[in-house]
Motif scaffolding. Structure first.
Motif, PDB file in Angstrom:
ATOM      1  N   GLU A 111      -7.902  -8.147  -2.629  1.00 22.05           N
ATOM      2  CA  GLU A 111      -8.489  -9.359  -3.214  1.00 22.05           C
ATOM      3  C   GLU A 111      -8.047 -10.584  -2.434  1.00 22.05           C
ATOM      4  O   GLU A 111      -6.872 -10.706  -2.085  1.00 22.05           O
ATOM      5  CB  GLU A 111      -8.015  -9.495  -4.651  1.00 22.05           C
ATOM      6  N   THR A 112      -9.007 -11.464  -2.180  1.00 28.13           N
ATOM      7  CA  THR A 112      -8.694 -12.681  -1.429  1.00 28.13           C
ATOM      8  C   THR A 112      -9.006 -13.873  -2.307  1.00 28.13           C
ATOM      9  O   THR A 112     -10.065 -13.902  -2.927  1.00 28.13           O
ATOM     10  CB  THR A 112      -9.591 -12.721  -0.173  1.00 28.13           C
ATOM     11  N   SER A 113      -8.074 -14.804  -2.382  1.00 26.64           N
ATOM     12  CA  SER A 113      -8.419 -16.015  -3.138  1.00 26.64           C
ATOM     13  C   SER A 113      -7.694 -17.200  -2.520  1.00 26.64           C
ATOM     14  O   SER A 113      -6.466 -17.184  -2.380  1.00 26.64           O
ATOM     15  CB  SER A 113      -8.069 -15.829  -4.615  1.00 26.64           C
ATOM     16  N   GLY A 114      -8.451 -18.210  -2.110  1.00 27.91           N
ATOM     17  CA  GLY A 114      -7.866 -19.400  -1.483  1.00 27.91           C
ATOM     18  C   GLY A 114      -7.044 -19.029  -0.269  1.00 27.91           C
ATOM     19  O   GLY A 114      -7.564 -18.484   0.698  1.00 27.91           O
ATOM     20  N   ASN A 115      -5.743 -19.288  -0.338  1.00 30.03           N
ATOM     21  CA  ASN A 115      -4.891 -18.987   0.821  1.00 30.03           C
ATOM     22  C   ASN A 115      -3.992 -17.779   0.569  1.00 30.03           C
ATOM     23  O   ASN A 115      -2.907 -17.673   1.120  1.00 30.03           O
ATOM     24  CB  ASN A 115      -4.046 -20.213   1.206  1.00 30.03           C
ATOM     25  N   SER A 116      -4.473 -16.843  -0.286  1.00 30.59           N
ATOM     26  CA  SER A 116      -3.663 -15.646  -0.505  1.00 30.59           C
ATOM     27  C   SER A 116      -4.502 -14.375  -0.464  1.00 30.59           C
ATOM     28  O   SER A 116      -5.720 -14.403  -0.659  1.00 30.59           O
ATOM     29  CB  SER A 116      -2.911 -15.755  -1.833  1.00 30.59           C
ATOM     30  N   VAL A 117      -3.831 -13.269  -0.178  1.00 31.05           N
ATOM     31  CA  VAL A 117      -4.475 -11.946  -0.123  1.00 31.05           C
ATOM     32  C   VAL A 117      -3.582 -10.982  -0.907  1.00 31.05           C
ATOM     33  O   VAL A 117      -2.359 -11.016  -0.765  1.00 31.05           O
ATOM     34  CB  VAL A 117      -4.634 -11.456   1.335  1.00 31.05           C
ATOM     35  N   SER A 118      -4.211 -10.131  -1.744  1.00 36.91           N
ATOM     36  CA  SER A 118      -3.433  -9.198  -2.571  1.00 36.91           C
ATOM     37  C   SER A 118      -3.940  -7.780  -2.420  1.00 36.91           C
ATOM     38  O   SER A 118      -5.142  -7.553  -2.235  1.00 36.91           O
ATOM     39  CB  SER A 118      -3.578  -9.537  -4.059  1.00 36.91           C
ATOM     40  N   VAL A 119      -3.022  -6.832  -2.539  1.00 33.50           N
ATOM     41  CA  VAL A 119      -3.408  -5.422  -2.681  1.00 33.50           C
ATOM     42  C   VAL A 119      -2.795  -4.918  -3.984  1.00 33.50           C
ATOM     43  O   VAL A 119      -1.681  -5.279  -4.340  1.00 33.50           O
ATOM     44  CB  VAL A 119      -2.912  -4.539  -1.506  1.00 33.50           C
ATOM     45  N   SER A 120      -3.553  -4.095  -4.685  1.00 31.96           N
ATOM     46  CA  SER A 120      -3.092  -3.565  -5.964  1.00 31.96           C
ATOM     47  C   SER A 120      -3.266  -2.053  -5.888  1.00 31.96           C
ATOM     48  O   SER A 120      -4.379  -1.546  -5.870  1.00 31.96           O
ATOM     49  CB  SER A 120      -3.966  -4.179  -7.054  1.00 31.96           C
ATOM     50  N   CYS A 121      -2.158  -1.330  -5.805  1.00 30.13           N
ATOM     51  CA  CYS A 121      -2.259   0.077  -5.372  1.00 30.13           C
ATOM     52  C   CYS A 121      -1.595   1.056  -6.330  1.00 30.13           C
ATOM     53  O   CYS A 121      -1.259   2.172  -5.931  1.00 30.13           O
ATOM     54  CB  CYS A 121      -1.627   0.229  -3.992  1.00 30.13           C
ATOM     55  N   LYS A 122      -1.405   0.664  -7.603  1.00 26.73           N
ATOM     56  CA  LYS A 122      -0.742   1.553  -8.554  1.00 26.73           C
ATOM     57  C   LYS A 122      -1.488   2.886  -8.636  1.00 26.73           C
ATOM     58  O   LYS A 122      -2.685   2.908  -8.885  1.00 26.73           O
ATOM     59  CB  LYS A 122      -0.732   0.882  -9.932  1.00 26.73           C
ATOM     60  N   GLY A 123      -0.795   3.993  -8.389  1.00 25.41           N
ATOM     61  CA  GLY A 123      -1.397   5.321  -8.496  1.00 25.41           C
ATOM     62  C   GLY A 123      -2.480   5.600  -7.465  1.00 25.41           C
ATOM     63  O   GLY A 123      -3.233   6.570  -7.582  1.00 25.41           O
ATOM     64  N   VAL A 171       0.845  -1.199   0.000  1.00 25.00           N
ATOM     65  CA  VAL A 171       0.000   0.000   0.000  1.00 25.00           C
ATOM     66  C   VAL A 171       0.883   1.253   0.000  1.00 25.00           C
ATOM     67  O   VAL A 171       0.741   2.148  -0.838  1.00 25.00           O
ATOM     68  CB  VAL A 171      -0.933   0.017   1.242  1.00 25.00           C
ATOM     69  N   MET A 172       1.816   1.300   0.930  1.00 24.84           N
ATOM     70  CA  MET A 172       2.599   2.529   1.133  1.00 24.84           C
ATOM     71  C   MET A 172       3.476   2.884  -0.053  1.00 24.84           C
ATOM     72  O   MET A 172       3.807   4.046  -0.262  1.00 24.84           O
ATOM     73  CB  MET A 172       3.493   2.374   2.355  1.00 24.84           C
ATOM     74  N   THR A 173       3.896   1.851  -0.812  1.00 25.56           N
ATOM     75  CA  THR A 173       4.771   2.145  -1.963  1.00 25.56           C
ATOM     76  C   THR A 173       3.965   2.163  -3.261  1.00 25.56           C
ATOM     77  O   THR A 173       4.531   2.219  -4.342  1.00 25.56           O
ATOM     78  CB  THR A 173       5.888   1.086  -2.085  1.00 25.56           C
ATOM     79  N   ARG A 174       2.643   2.101  -3.137  1.00 26.44           N
ATOM     80  CA  ARG A 174       1.748   2.060  -4.310  1.00 26.44           C
ATOM     81  C   ARG A 174       2.178   0.944  -5.260  1.00 26.44           C
ATOM     82  O   ARG A 174       2.365   1.137  -6.453  1.00 26.44           O
ATOM     83  CB  ARG A 174       1.717   3.412  -5.022  1.00 26.44           C
ATOM     84  N   GLY A 175       2.374  -0.223  -4.663  1.00 27.99           N
ATOM     85  CA  GLY A 175       2.813  -1.386  -5.441  1.00 27.99           C
ATOM     86  C   GLY A 175       1.707  -2.408  -5.578  1.00 27.99           C
ATOM     87  O   GLY A 175       0.510  -2.092  -5.444  1.00 27.99           O
ATOM     88  N   GLU A 176       2.115  -3.646  -5.822  1.00 28.58           N
ATOM     89  CA  GLU A 176       1.156  -4.756  -5.970  1.00 28.58           C
ATOM     90  C   GLU A 176       1.741  -5.946  -5.233  1.00 28.58           C
ATOM     91  O   GLU A 176       2.706  -6.543  -5.706  1.00 28.58           O
ATOM     92  CB  GLU A 176       0.995  -5.123  -7.449  1.00 28.58           C
ATOM     93  N   ILE A 177       1.196  -6.269  -4.093  1.00 28.50           N
ATOM     94  CA  ILE A 177       1.754  -7.348  -3.269  1.00 28.50           C
ATOM     95  C   ILE A 177       0.697  -8.431  -3.032  1.00 28.50           C
ATOM     96  O   ILE A 177      -0.452  -8.133  -2.709  1.00 28.50           O
ATOM     97  CB  ILE A 177       2.241  -6.800  -1.902  1.00 28.50           C
ATOM     98  N   THR A 178       1.153  -9.672  -3.155  1.00 25.86           N
ATOM     99  CA  THR A 178       0.316 -10.820  -2.779  1.00 25.86           C
ATOM    100  C   THR A 178       1.038 -11.554  -1.656  1.00 25.86           C
ATOM    101  O   THR A 178       2.245 -11.795  -1.763  1.00 25.86           O
ATOM    102  CB  THR A 178       0.143 -11.784  -3.971  1.00 25.86           C
ATOM    103  N   VAL A 179       0.327 -11.870  -0.593  1.00 31.73           N
ATOM    104  CA  VAL A 179       0.911 -12.749   0.423  1.00 31.73           C
ATOM    105  C   VAL A 179       0.212 -14.096   0.304  1.00 31.73           C
ATOM    106  O   VAL A 179      -1.011 -14.174   0.202  1.00 31.73           O
ATOM    107  CB  VAL A 179       0.791 -12.184   1.867  1.00 31.73           C
ATOM    108  N   THR A 180       1.034 -15.152   0.266  1.00 30.90           N
ATOM    109  CA  THR A 180       0.474 -16.495   0.087  1.00 30.90           C
ATOM    110  C   THR A 180       0.665 -17.315   1.366  1.00 30.90           C
ATOM    111  O   THR A 180       1.330 -16.870   2.311  1.00 30.90           O
ATOM    112  CB  THR A 180       1.175 -17.236  -1.072  1.00 30.90           C
ATOM    113  N   ASP A 181       0.080 -18.516   1.371  1.00 35.72           N
ATOM    114  CA  ASP A 181       0.195 -19.435   2.509  1.00 35.72           C
ATOM    115  C   ASP A 181      -0.320 -18.794   3.801  1.00 35.72           C
ATOM    116  O   ASP A 181       0.248 -18.996   4.871  1.00 35.72           O
ATOM    117  CB  ASP A 181       1.644 -19.909   2.698  1.00 35.72           C
ATOM    118  N   ILE A 182      -1.375 -18.014   3.668  1.00 37.83           N
ATOM    119  CA  ILE A 182      -1.965 -17.340   4.829  1.00 37.83           C
ATOM    120  C   ILE A 182      -3.418 -17.829   4.955  1.00 37.83           C
ATOM    121  O   ILE A 182      -3.975 -18.365   3.995  1.00 37.83           O
ATOM    122  CB  ILE A 182      -1.900 -15.792   4.656  1.00 37.83           C
ATOM    123  N   VAL A 183      -4.014 -17.677   6.111  1.00 38.40           N
ATOM    124  CA  VAL A 183      -5.450 -17.909   6.246  1.00 38.40           C
ATOM    125  C   VAL A 183      -6.096 -16.513   6.173  1.00 38.40           C
ATOM    126  O   VAL A 183      -5.943 -15.714   7.102  1.00 38.40           O
ATOM    127  CB  VAL A 183      -5.774 -18.598   7.595  1.00 38.40           C
TER     128      VAL A 183
END
Ligand code: UD1
Length: 425
Positions: free
Chosen positions: A276-288, A245-257
């Motif tokens: 976005e949440t899917s299965g065992n991962s969560v993503s943020v997409s923050c470009k701009g 979020v802070m760097t206005r990037g796109e990060i997915t964390v996997t192997d999480i509940v």
């Protein structure tokens, strides 16, 4: 281990991070091995962290034999254990207090110097001691150490004054080796409590109701060897999402509940961050992306975690408008605010509440981590700031974030450890 890092900030972080096993779940599960009388507890997915090594050294001092490689740990516990704990190990980490209940239950006595840990407010262990007294232990405080002894514990009903994580864990472990039915009321509901409960069930105790405020334990006089998998670290995963979020990037964390991150996800969505949440991962997409200020209060799980308060405050320093944070779990967890301000954060502290006015730019400078999560938050500030940031006091960060340098670099962070130089600290 190096104590300082230089960060050249301002680049969007992009990529995927595999979540480590939870430090705060592994520590109590390790302590629960002491309940065995001649047996082995095997742990899978244990993070390689300073606090884990401190707990391993403490268990070794008490008589356990431990192997640890590639996330797998075996703890062999002999018939005879020592029951005194050394001050130099205990003072390194507050979680050392987790051996108290198991030692009293297993050896009938324990000596524990009052523990140390992060400088985030007064952190007494009175709830732990009251619970043990209720179960039949005699406790004296002599020269800064707890001396506990008992001629035999009795299963009982314990009502905690606050849903303390550590006190719930100590009571759970003690009750598991005390024959009869114990009930813990106003218990903590954190996922880490359920991981410990699962471990105790695999060792042969009956534990029901973990994840709720009332936990019922039917203890037994002998527990058996078991193999336990450590749950994912929700605080580590959340920290990387906030870096996205802070760097206005796109990060997915996997192997999480994903459920473990609900409080953060709700706040991010409220701030206008797409998650976005899917299965065992969560993503943020923050470009701009521009995100808005929010109001939040730290609370026991499932409320917003106090262990994420410094990191979300970092993100709110760059939000549009004003945010209000109320810290209700610890009484002085705002030591990082002075360092945030030196980087351009506009923050006003009023007792346990802070008001953050968002700014468009943070500027790098030299800052010092006062505790584990404050250190993580300063790294986030540095990643978002213009220019160069030097974060000192990294010894706190190594207590909780496995392979932080490698993970950060893999998503594009320009960071480097600096050779230790006393004159610069
Ligand atoms: C655990 C976590 C820590 C997290 C905290 C709150 C581990 C190893 N550490 O710490 O990362 O920040 O939960 O989520 O799991 N209190 C008392 N008397 C007691 C016990 C606690 O007054 O006997 C107070 C504390 O000072 C604090 C509050 O209760 O204000 C919550 O503390 P607690 O839940 O016990 O935290 P820890 O188990 O120490």
């Amino acid at each position: 281990m190096n104590d300082r890092m230089i960060i050249r900030g301002g680049r969007p972080l992009i990529g995927s991070i595999v979540t480590q096993g939870a430090k705060n779940a592994a520590l109590p599960v390790m302590a629960s091995a002491l309940l065995l009388r001649g047996g082995r507890l095997t742990l899978k997915r244990v993070p390689d962290l300073q606090d884990i090594h401190t707990m391993a050294d403490l268990l070794r001092h008490l008589g356990a034999d431990i192997t640890f490689a590639g996330g797998n740990m075996t703890i062999d516990v002999p018939d005879e254990l020592k029951w005194d704990t050394p001050a130099d190990l205990v003072r390194r980490m507050r979680a050392s207090s987790l051996v108290l209940g198991p030692l009293v239950a297993r050896c009938g006595r324990a000596v524990l110097p009052l523990p140390g840990g992060c400088a985030i407010g007064s952190r007494p262990i009175d709830f732990h001691l009251k619970g043990l007294v209720r179960m039949g232990a005699e406790i004296d405080l002599e020269q800064g150490s707890v001396h506990a002894r008992t001629g035999g514990l009795s299963a009982t009903r314990i009502c905690l004054d606050f849903p303390s994580v550590g006190a719930t864990e100590n009571m759970l472990m003690t009750a598991a080796l005390t024959p009869g039915e114990s009930v813990i009321e106003n218990a903590a509901r954190e996922p880490e409590i359920s991981n410990l409960s699962q471990s105790l069930r695999l060792m042969g105790a009956t534990v029901e109701g973990d994840g709720t405020s009332t936990i019922r334990v039917v203890g037994t006089s002998r527990l058996q060897s078991a193999t336990v998998e450590i749950i994912p670290d929700r605080i580590e995963a959340s920290t990387y999402l906030l870096a996205g979020v802070m760097t206005r990037g796109e990060i997915t964390v996997t192997d999480i509940v994903p459920e473990y991150l609900q409080a953060l996800v709700c706040k991010l969505e409220e701030a206008g961050v797409p998650v976005e949440t899917s299965g065992n991962s969560v993503s943020v997409s923050c470009k701009g992306l521009k995100w808005n200020g929010v109001t939040l209060k730290t609370l026991p799980y499932p409320g917003f975690p106090t262990d994420l308060q410094p990191q979300i405050m970092a993100a709110l320093c760059m939000a549009e408008g004003t945010s209000v944070i109320h810290e209700s779990v610890f009484d002085s967890r705002y030591v990082h605010v002075a360092e945030f301000k030196r980087m351009g954060g506009k923050i006003d502290i009023q007792g346990n509440t802070v008001v953050v006015t968002g700014v468009h730019k943070l500027m790098g400078t030299e800052v010092r981590a006062s505790d584990l999560r404050a250190g993580a938050a300063l790294i986030l500030m540095g990643l978002a700031a213009g220019g160069e940031t030097v974060v000192c006091g990294l010894k706190h960060v190594w207590r909780g974030y496995e392979s932080l340098m490698e993970k950060m670099k893999s998503i594009g962070a320009d960071i480097e450890l600096l050779a230790d130089d006393k004159s610069a600290v």
